[in-house]
Design a protein around this motif. Structure first.
Motif, short mmCIF file in Angstrom:
data_model
loop_
_atom_site.label_atom_id
_atom_site.label_comp_id
_atom_site.label_asym_id
_atom_site.label_seq_id
_atom_site.Cartn_x
_atom_site.Cartn_y
_atom_site.Cartn_z
N PRO A 196 38.93 37.24 46.50
CA PRO A 196 38.60 38.66 46.69
C PRO A 196 39.23 39.55 45.64
N THR A 197 38.65 40.71 45.45
CA THR A 197 39.20 41.70 44.53
C THR A 197 40.61 42.07 44.97
N GLY A 198 41.51 42.18 43.98
CA GLY A 198 42.89 42.50 44.28
C GLY A 198 43.77 41.29 44.42
N GLY A 199 43.20 40.10 44.31
CA GLY A 199 43.98 38.87 44.48
C GLY A 199 44.46 38.26 43.19
N GLY A 200 44.40 38.99 42.08
CA GLY A 200 44.88 38.43 40.81
C GLY A 200 43.97 37.37 40.24
N LYS A 201 42.65 37.57 40.44
CA LYS A 201 41.66 36.57 40.02
C LYS A 201 41.62 36.43 38.50
N THR A 202 41.60 37.54 37.78
CA THR A 202 41.52 37.48 36.32
C THR A 202 42.78 36.87 35.74
N LEU A 203 43.94 37.24 36.27
CA LEU A 203 45.19 36.64 35.80
C LEU A 203 45.18 35.14 36.06
N ALA A 204 44.63 34.72 37.20
CA ALA A 204 44.53 33.29 37.50
C ALA A 204 43.72 32.56 36.44
N GLY A 205 42.67 33.21 35.93
CA GLY A 205 41.87 32.59 34.88
C GLY A 205 42.63 32.44 33.57
N PHE A 206 43.49 33.44 33.25
CA PHE A 206 44.21 33.43 31.98
C PHE A 206 45.50 32.62 32.00
N LEU A 207 46.14 32.47 33.16
CA LEU A 207 47.45 31.83 33.21
C LEU A 207 47.50 30.45 32.53
N PRO A 208 46.53 29.56 32.78
CA PRO A 208 46.60 28.25 32.10
C PRO A 208 46.62 28.37 30.58
#
Length: 821
Positions: free
Chosen positions: A49-61
């Motif tokens: 869901p929005t607000g769950g750090g989805k984009t950061l999750a994509g970039f972290l690796p």
């Protein structure tokens, strides 16, 4: 953030762990899962869901991998590409991504690249790319078509596809899937990562984004559910109008809601509605609140100013279209207002997600229905959102005009072997079932223009080398292709510029559809960019205007695409309308409207279609209520009038909206065989005959010809064809092909596009199958409550201007009185 995961020390390096702790956060379970998928080299689809750090999750690796490279072994070059469906989102994510990079002092370079990026920066990025590039599908297609793209992409390790649900079910998605297949061939170790908050069927998305290994190789990661949104309904003075589409009746309450909020996004569905709502809010703005306007026809500079002001927290409200639907993170937004109907539950979840951006706190939204049918639609959407049941798009086959553009791009990059390219193309999700014969025809089209055009040298764009490879004909042809890359065919646009005293073009205000200004004459006034302008004249690609202070705008209907009512939401509206116990959730006046309709006509069952016939004046009316959207209804009405003509009913005209269509005729319509009239065979010869005569086929052909590269919009030296020039060129070619090669590739593409995008044949076919044997005919003495809004559409088409508004208000009162007598 909260929700710390297991194996934290193993997955999160110390500096990343310290960064989270310094902000009082713990990584969420889905963020840790995405890091794990990255370490394992796996493709992944993240739904969170929005607000769950989805984009950061994509970039972290990618950030972790880049930070762990030993300096001596650092190869440099492009490591990760982030694909956004919107230019504004790519720029916004770049800004947000730079924060952790700088705060952790990571040795990572990240830059955005969009159509608004300066030429020098884009040229430099090809020679010395950043390690993380944030861009759009169009820019990726352009990079793939550059000579030397193999060297550019050979170091690529990851592609992140944000808001993936908005990309897959379109020609834009076809082109992106083909470019992903190309990237996988150039960089075999590349991972694919999809991100979305609103996916109804993950398997559809996985089939689209899958690479050579197929959808089974994509791991699904699902984030924890956030707090359910709070969705309220705004009822102006406790009532809902019978008709209307602008929600003008409720603008005072909308303004009060903005005053009570910290920052509000006011969403509408068309650019016309955006301009109208902005004008109304400024008329009411006695408190001088900073309210801005944002839509796709405004100049990029003006849109960037609005976005920057929002990021600084300087605005109280922005009236916007789908340009702000996706992903942009403005923490101060605490209210989303939807003016008029939502058209789809998934779209509304996306828009509601723009408020709050905190997973553990509910987002707030306010629906403002413009009429009573929209009230049913808003309630149906509200309940679907509460149940977390969303509408989605079905899988699609890849379009051949898009494939032609991709084949040309490959030839511009490097010579290709036809068999090897076919094997590569068929790893792209939408093209997995592509027949070799179709691929051959596409290559032949790119090389000759097709049988009927092969004598024209200008259509020879690729040639065969002595080694049997295909390459671009010459550098000039490659340059023209790169100037015309992309699968979005927008209406022909003209620049709106303020005219100087000498009549010369001055400062650019924005862009406007060419079709709109064709309706205006010099001296006419119209609303654009939140102001009233007077047309001074048109020169080449410029519309010259002057401010029209204190003038009333002629304000013709214009602007932007109109969303279709989704099949999913239409079904829920029919369910709500059929279930009389369910009416309790509706306002009193809407319940009374339904009860009067039930008592004086019919409330149809969920899979039935109500058809009413009644006389009015010297005309005979037939009104039916399929609830399948304006597009399908328009096609149905066109085909019905052909059949009515054949049976001697003498039809005079028709009008449609998202819920109903009305046909009026000289002769009575209540004695017809309606089962025969609505038989599914109307999609056979009747449809073919109509399309052969209709402008829609030429319109569809023009779009296909532009995408396939047969007709070019832009030329070297910033030269651009006008919409009139393009239409003239494509009409000539269309007529030649129909006479001499009716099975030409582009005619096939045009028929497929007309059947889906322009006339919605598939949806119409489903509807005709659904109502077979289920037509409820109500023979009435006068109009029904349900028919009032659609009959007012007739008056709206014929009554422009302020005087027309007065006439419509009087007509509405008369029709309502007639309906309830």
């Amino acid at each position: 953030m909260a929700d710390a995961g297991a194996n934290l020390p193993d997955l999160l390096p110390p500096r990343f762990q310290a960064w989270f702790e310094a902000r009082g956060w713990s990584p969420r379970s889905h963020q840790l899962a995405m890091i794990e998928k990255g370490r394992e080299g796996k493709d992944a689809l993240l739904i969170a869901p929005t607000g769950g750090g989805k984009t950061l999750a994509g970039f972290l690796p990618s950030l972790i991998e880049l930070s762990e490279r030993a300096p001596a072994n650092t190869a440099g070059g492009l490591h990760t590409i982030y694909i956004s469906p919107l230019k504004a989102l790519a720029v916004d994510v770049e800004r947000n991504l730079m924060a952790p990079i700088l705060q952790m002092c990571l040795p990572v370079t990240a830059e955005s690249r969009t159509g608004d990026t300066g030429v020098s920066r884009r040229q430099r990025q090809r020679i010395k790319p950043p390690e993380i590039l944030l861009t759009t599908p169009e820019q990726l297609a352009l990079l793939c078509a550059w000579e030397g793209s193999r060297g550019l992409f050979e170091s690529l390790r990851c592609v992140i596809l944000d808001e993936i649900h908005t990309l897959h079910a379109s020609k834009r998605g076809d082109l992106l899937a083909l470019d992903l297949a190309r990237l996988s061939q150039l960089a075999p170790n590349m991972r694919r990562v999809g991100l979305s908050a609103t996916v109804d069927d993950p398997e559809v998305i996985k089939r689209w984004m899958a690479g050579p290994k197929g959808p089974e190789a994509i791991d699904l990661v699902v984030g924890p559910a956030g707090a359910p949104p709070i969705v309220d309904m705004l009822l102006s003075e406790g009532r809902v109008p019978w008709a209307g589409h602008t929600a003008q009746h409720a603008m005072e309450e909308v303004y009060e809601a903005i005053k009570r909020s910290k920052t509000a996004l006011v969403f509408v569905n068309t650019r016309f509605q955006a301009e109208f709502a902005f004008q109304e809010l400024w008329r009411l703005n006695e408190d001088a609140l900073p309210i801005a306007l944002h839509h796709g026809s405004l100049a990029a500079e003006q849109r960037r100013k609005v976005e920057a002001a929002m990021a600084r927290g300087e605005l109280r409200a922005v009236v916007c279209t789908s340009t702000l639907d996706l992903g942009i993170d403005w923490g101060d937004v605490d209210l989303v207002i939807q003016l008029a109907s939502p058209k789809g539950a998934a779209r509304m979840v996306q828009r509601i997600g723009r408020a709050n951006h905190r997973l553990d706190e509910p987002s707030r939204a306010l629906f403002v229905p413009a009429n009573r049918f929209e009230m049913l639609e808003c309630q149906a959407a509200r309940e679907a959102i509460a149940q977390n049941v969303l509408d989605g798009d079905p899988p699609r086959e890849g379009a051949l005009d898009v494939l032609a553009q991709h084949v040309m791009g490959c030839a511009c990059s490097e010579p290709f072997d036809m068999l090897q390219l076919y094997d590569e193309v068929t790893t792209a999700g939408p093209y997995r079932d592509l027949a070799w014969e179709d691929f051959e025809q596409v290559v032949d089209f790119v090389s000759t223009g097709g049988y009927a055009l092969k004598t024209y040298d200008r259509f020879r764009r690729i040639v065969k080398t002595p080694e049997g490879l295909w390459k671009v004909r010459n550098p000039e042809t490659a340059q023209r292709h790169r100037l015309n890359v992309g699968a979005i065919v927008s209406p022909a646009m003209l620049a709106v510029r303020i005219a100087s005293r000498r009549g010369q073009p001055g400062r650019k205000v924005g862009e406007i559809e060419e079709g709109m200004v064709e309706m205006l004459e010099p001296g006419d006034t119209f609303v654009f960019a939140g102001q009233v302008w007077r047309l001074a004249g048109i020169t080449n690609l410029d519309v010259l205007v002057q401010p029209a202070v204190d003038a009333d705008a002629k304000m013709p209907s214009w602007g932007g695409s109109k969303f279709a009512l989704s099949t999913f939401l239409a079904k829920r509206v029919r369910q709500l309308m059929t279930d009389q116990e369910h009416w309790k959730v509706l306002p009193a006046d809407v319940r009374e409207w339904l009860e009067v309709q039930r008592d004086r006509s019919v409330i149809p069952g969920e899979d039935e279609m109500l058809l009413e016939t009644f006389p009015r004046g010297k005309r005979h009316f037939m009104v039916c209520y399929p609830f399948e959207g304006r597009l399908a209804h328009t096609t149905l009405a066109m085909l019905l009038t052909r059949r009515l003509e054949r049976v001697g009913a003498a039809p005079l005209g028709f009008v449609c909206n998202d819920y109903a269509l009305a046909v009026w005729a000289l002769n009575p319509l209540d004695g017809l065989d309606f089962g025969e009239l609505f038989a599914e065979d109307m999609l056979g010869d009747d449809l073919e005959d109509w399309l052969a005569e209709s402008f829609m086929m030429k319109r569809a052909f023009k779009g296909c010809a532009i995408i396939a590269g047969l007709i070019e919009r832009r030329f070297p030296g910033d030269k651009q064809k006008t919409g009139r020039q393009i239409t003239f060129s494509t009409d000539l070619i269309y007529d030649v092909l129909r006479r001499h090669q009716p099975d030409h590739l582009l005619l096939r593409c045009a028929r497929a596009d007309a059947a889906t995008g322009l006339i919605d044949v598939a949806r119409l076919a489903q509807m005709l199958a659904r109502i077979r044997g289920r037509i409820r005919h109500a023979r009435l003495d006068h109009l029904s409550p349900f028919s009032v809004p659609i009959l007012l559409e007739i008056g709206k088409e014929r009554s422009p201007g302020h005087a027309g508004e007065i006439m419509l208000a009087e007509a509405e009162a008369d029709l309502i009185a007639e309906a309830i007598q």
